[in-house]
Write a protein that holds these residues in place. Structure first.
Motif, PDB file in Angstrom:
ATOM      1  N   SER A  28       0.832  -1.210   0.000  1.00 40.68           N
ATOM      2  CA  SER A  28       0.000   0.000   0.000  1.00 40.68           C
ATOM      3  C   SER A  28       0.863   1.255   0.000  1.00 40.68           C
ATOM      4  CB  SER A  28      -0.902   0.001   1.242  1.00 40.68           C
ATOM      5  OG  SER A  28      -1.514   1.258   1.420  1.00 40.68           O
ATOM      6  N   ALA A  29       0.656   2.115  -1.008  1.00 44.90           N
ATOM      7  CA  ALA A  29       1.340   3.410  -1.039  1.00 44.90           C
ATOM      8  C   ALA A  29       0.860   4.294   0.107  1.00 44.90           C
ATOM      9  CB  ALA A  29       1.085   4.102  -2.380  1.00 44.90           C
ATOM     10  N   PHE A  30      -0.422   4.147   0.467  1.00 45.87           N
ATOM     11  CA  PHE A  30      -0.964   4.927   1.585  1.00 45.87           C
ATOM     12  C   PHE A  30      -0.239   4.603   2.879  1.00 45.87           C
ATOM     13  CE2 PHE A  30      -3.860   5.086   5.252  1.00 45.87           C
ATOM     14  CZ  PHE A  30      -4.105   6.444   5.286  1.00 45.87           C
ATOM     15  N   PHE A  51       0.947  12.721  -0.342  1.00 53.17           N
ATOM     16  CA  PHE A  51       1.492  11.984  -1.486  1.00 53.17           C
ATOM     17  C   PHE A  51       0.966  10.553  -1.510  1.00 53.17           C
ATOM     18  CE2 PHE A  51       5.375  14.118  -3.511  1.00 53.17           C
ATOM     19  CZ  PHE A  51       4.783  15.367  -3.417  1.00 53.17           C
ATOM     20  N   GLY A  52       0.821   9.953  -0.322  1.00 52.66           N
ATOM     21  CA  GLY A  52       0.286   8.603  -0.261  1.00 52.66           C
ATOM     22  C   GLY A  52      -1.140   8.535  -0.777  1.00 52.66           C
ATOM     23  N   ILE A  53      -1.964   9.518  -0.398  1.00 56.15           N
ATOM     24  CA  ILE A  53      -3.359   9.573  -0.846  1.00 56.15           C
ATOM     25  C   ILE A  53      -3.441   9.837  -2.349  1.00 56.15           C
ATOM     26  CG2 ILE A  53      -5.518  10.872  -0.658  1.00 56.15           C
ATOM     27  CD1 ILE A  53      -4.783  11.377   2.301  1.00 56.15           C
ATOM     28  N   LEU A  54      -2.664  10.840  -2.809  1.00 54.43           N
ATOM     29  CA  LEU A  54      -2.684  11.186  -4.234  1.00 54.43           C
ATOM     30  C   LEU A  54      -2.174  10.033  -5.097  1.00 54.43           C
ATOM     31  CD1 LEU A  54      -1.426  14.898  -4.187  1.00 54.43           C
ATOM     32  CD2 LEU A  54      -3.763  14.071  -4.536  1.00 54.43           C
ATOM     33  N   ALA A  55      -1.107   9.365  -4.615  1.00 56.54           N
ATOM     34  CA  ALA A  55      -0.545   8.255  -5.384  1.00 56.54           C
ATOM     35  C   ALA A  55      -1.528   7.092  -5.463  1.00 56.54           C
ATOM     36  CB  ALA A  55       0.766   7.792  -4.758  1.00 56.54           C
ATOM     37  N   SER A  56      -2.302   6.880  -4.402  1.00 59.92           N
ATOM     38  CA  SER A  56      -3.298   5.803  -4.403  1.00 59.92           C
ATOM     39  C   SER A  56      -4.422   6.091  -5.394  1.00 59.92           C
ATOM     40  CB  SER A  56      -3.880   5.625  -2.998  1.00 59.92           C
ATOM     41  OG  SER A  56      -2.888   5.226  -2.087  1.00 59.92           O
ATOM     42  N   LYS A  57      -4.767   7.376  -5.558  1.00 57.72           N
ATOM     43  CA  LYS A  57      -5.886   7.751  -6.425  1.00 57.72           C
ATOM     44  C   LYS A  57      -5.466   8.045  -7.863  1.00 57.72           C
ATOM     45  CE  LYS A  57      -9.097   9.524  -2.952  1.00 57.72           C
ATOM     46  NZ  LYS A  57      -9.989  10.648  -2.577  1.00 57.72           N
ATOM     47  N   PHE A  58      -4.326   8.739  -8.012  1.00 55.83           N
ATOM     48  CA  PHE A  58      -3.939   9.208  -9.348  1.00 55.83           C
ATOM     49  C   PHE A  58      -2.646   8.581  -9.874  1.00 55.83           C
ATOM     50  CE2 PHE A  58      -6.162  12.726  -7.151  1.00 55.83           C
ATOM     51  CZ  PHE A  58      -7.289  12.798  -7.954  1.00 55.83           C
ATOM     52  N   ALA A  65       1.635   7.373  -8.764  1.00 45.64           N
ATOM     53  CA  ALA A  65       2.848   8.032  -8.271  1.00 45.64           C
ATOM     54  C   ALA A  65       3.397   9.073  -9.251  1.00 45.64           C
ATOM     55  CB  ALA A  65       3.913   6.980  -7.938  1.00 45.64           C
ATOM     56  N   PRO A  66       3.452   8.810 -10.569  1.00 42.60           N
ATOM     57  CA  PRO A  66       3.990   9.815 -11.493  1.00 42.60           C
ATOM     58  C   PRO A  66       3.214  11.137 -11.470  1.00 42.60           C
ATOM     59  CG  PRO A  66       3.931   7.671 -12.549  1.00 42.60           C
ATOM     60  CD  PRO A  66       3.180   7.525 -11.262  1.00 42.60           C
ATOM     61  N   THR A  67       1.882  11.056 -11.480  1.00 40.66           N
ATOM     62  CA  THR A  67       1.060  12.277 -11.445  1.00 40.66           C
ATOM     63  C   THR A  67       1.285  13.053 -10.156  1.00 40.66           C
ATOM     64  OG1 THR A  67      -0.626  11.203 -12.802  1.00 40.66           O
ATOM     65  CG2 THR A  67      -1.294  13.170 -11.590  1.00 40.66           C
ATOM     66  N   THR A  68       1.468  12.326  -9.060  1.00 37.74           N
ATOM     67  CA  THR A  68       1.712  12.963  -7.770  1.00 37.74           C
ATOM     68  C   THR A  68       3.004  13.775  -7.793  1.00 37.74           C
ATOM     69  OG1 THR A  68       0.560  11.168  -6.621  1.00 37.74           O
ATOM     70  CG2 THR A  68       2.034  12.539  -5.300  1.00 37.74           C
ATOM     71  N   LEU A  69       4.044  13.226  -8.416  1.00 37.45           N
ATOM     72  CA  LEU A  69       5.312  13.950  -8.488  1.00 37.45           C
ATOM     73  C   LEU A  69       5.228  15.170  -9.406  1.00 37.45           C
ATOM     74  CD1 LEU A  69       8.278  11.432  -8.356  1.00 37.45           C
ATOM     75  CD2 LEU A  69       6.994  12.536  -6.535  1.00 37.45           C
ATOM     76  N   VAL A  70       4.412  15.094 -10.441  1.00 39.24           N
ATOM     77  CA  VAL A  70       4.200  16.273 -11.298  1.00 39.24           C
ATOM     78  C   VAL A  70       3.593  17.400 -10.477  1.00 39.24           C
ATOM     79  CG1 VAL A  70       2.906  17.198 -13.256  1.00 39.24           C
ATOM     80  CG2 VAL A  70       4.016  14.954 -13.441  1.00 39.24           C
ATOM     81  N   PHE A  71       2.604  17.070  -9.656  1.00 40.58           N
ATOM     82  CA  PHE A  71       1.992  18.059  -8.768  1.00 40.58           C
ATOM     83  C   PHE A  71       3.042  18.674  -7.843  1.00 40.58           C
ATOM     84  CE2 PHE A  71       0.674  18.381  -4.287  1.00 40.58           C
ATOM     85  CZ  PHE A  71      -0.112  19.526  -4.349  1.00 40.58           C
TER      86      PHE A  71
END
Length: 444
Positions: free
Chosen positions: A56-58, A377-384, A386-392
């Motif tokens: 789990s990334a979360f 980041f854990g929440i965003l990576a779970s939903k969108f 990991a790559p999209t989270t790092l762009v943010f």
């Protein structure tokens, strides 16, 4: 009059090691580089253990949150204690408690009783310890450096030491995780603390020079807050540190996701990624340590914050291990130069009797924001993903650098009289000798 600092603001490799001429700092440097290597070995093993147990990334974000949230809550009060009590003894205590945490992890794994909630509790405990250790360690550096003109070099060497460990520790962890288990990584970390504790005990400390404040907790907290945030340079530097720690620095917690799911590797891949960050950070620290003066560091903070955001975005799009390692080297270089430059500017312009409190707010911004960033980041990576989270995160850092650029002229104007008083701007220092102590931040 203060001793004059080198008038040039260029770079010289021969000047990169000058802080090691102080015996106490040399002991500190040697002990810490061993201990920090163990710390990084444990950190990689911890993230791999959590992801192996939960997938789990979360949970990766939650574990990181547990280890860092105490810094946000405790740092202001820890700063008061650091200014009141002996910093040397505080460090011996905190390092001993961190060693205990590592050995407890070893016990849980050997007895096959480890559960995720154990890891959350033990990381929370370590976060409490670090809440006191970090401002004490930051403030203690000044006590080991007799000549203030070498302070910036000592801070840069601290960064170099930290990132040499970041380079070596993950590589060791990757090999050990592939060949043995997380238990050995935690055991190595526990043993490594003997080096730094021995170094601290071997130091010769003149306790008569230690400045201790006599104010009560609330009064000391109020004074420290006013001192820190009424002065433009400390205020905007700390706010920038907070922004990057919230939206950029948590990228590290997603490295297991990139290693396993994006690059389709294992523990060795994770070790390569983390080692690349360390390699870049080590190069950046060496470059900063070779800088002869603190002049120009504000501009460096601006450029490296911008480049940190750009390289994060570039890494997020990579699907090649070699290319990912290249971008992470640049990310690590930008990250450490930005952080150490901010630290050096702040440490140069503040008063010694408030150093613990100012550095506690710095710790709050640096470490206290990261748990929220890790959770985010854990929440965003779970939903969108990991790559999209790092762009943010990268875009947020770029925007932060642009806002800082607007404030940079104001920072320079406020710092100039202090640098002149210290002899960093020798052409103005003579005319300021008869003025009041300009190291006290003016009221804005």
């Amino acid at each position: 009059m203060s001793k004059r600092i080198n008038r040039t603001s260029g770079f010289s490799l021969s000047a990169a090691w000058r802080a090691l001429k102080y015996r106490n700092y040399k002991l500190f440097f040697g002990g810490q580089i061993i201990s920090l290597t163990g710390t990084w070995t444990q950190q990689i093993a911890m993230s791999w253990l959590v992801y192996r147990l939960t997938n789990s990334a979360f949970m990766l974000g939650l574990i990181s949150f547990a280890s860092q949230i105490p810094s946000l809550i405790l740092s202001p009060f820890a700063g008061i204690i650091v200014d009141k009590l002996n910093r040397h003894k505080i460090l011996i205590t905190t390092q001993s408690l961190a060693m205990l945490q590592a050995f407890l992890l070893v016990f849980l794994l050997i007895t096959s009783t480890v559960e995720v909630w154990h890891l959350i509790v033990l990381n929370l405990f370590l976060g409490i310890v670090n809440g006191f250790d970090t401002p004490a360690r930051q403030a203690f550096v000044v006590e080991m450096i007799e000549n203030k003109e070498d302070l910036g070099n000592a801070i840069a060497l601290n960064s170099m030491m930290f990132n040499a460990a970041r380079l070596f520790g993950p590589s060791v962890a990757g090999i050990l995780l592939a060949e043995t288990s997380e238990t050995i990584c935690f055991l190595i970390n526990g043993i490594s603390f003997f080096a730094v504790i021995a170094a601290l005990l071997a130091m010769k400390i003149d306790y008569s020079k230690v400045i201790k404040t006599q104010k009560n907790v609330l009064e000391g907290l109020k004074e420290g807050f006013k001192y820190t945030f009424s002065f433009t340079p400390t205020k905007y530097l700390i706010l920038l540190v907070a922004l990057v720690s919230l939206t950029g620095m948590p990228y590290v917690v997603l490295m297991p996701v990139f290693a396993k799911n994006i690059l389709h590797g294992g523990p060795n891949t994770l070790g390569f990624l983390m080692g690349s960050i360390g390699a870049g950070a080590l190069l950046g620290a060496l470059l900063l340590a070779s800088k002869k003066s603190v002049l120009g560091l504000g501009r460096i903070v601006l450029y490296t914050t911008f480049s940190f955001g750009v390289t994060l975005i570039a890494f997020s799009f990579s699907r090649s291990l070699i290319l990912s390692m290249f971008f992470l080297i640049l990310t690590g270089m930008s990250m450490i130069i930005r952080g150490a430059s901010s630290n050096t500017i702040i440490q140069t312009i503040i008063d010694d009797d408030k150093r613990g409190r100012v550095m506690s707010f710095y710790t709050m911004a640096f470490m206290g924001m990261m748990p929220f960033g890790s959770l985010l980041f854990g929440i965003l990576a779970s939903k969108f993903g990991a790559p999209t989270t790092l762009v943010f995160g990268g875009i947020s850092c770029i925007l932060g650098s642009l806002l800082f650029a607007l404030k940079l002229p104001k920072l320079r104007k406020a710092i100039r009289p202090i640098y002149s008083k210290l002899g960093i701007l020798p052409e103005l220092a003579e005319g300021l000798q008869t003025t009041t102590n300009l190291r006290v931040p003016p009221q804005n």
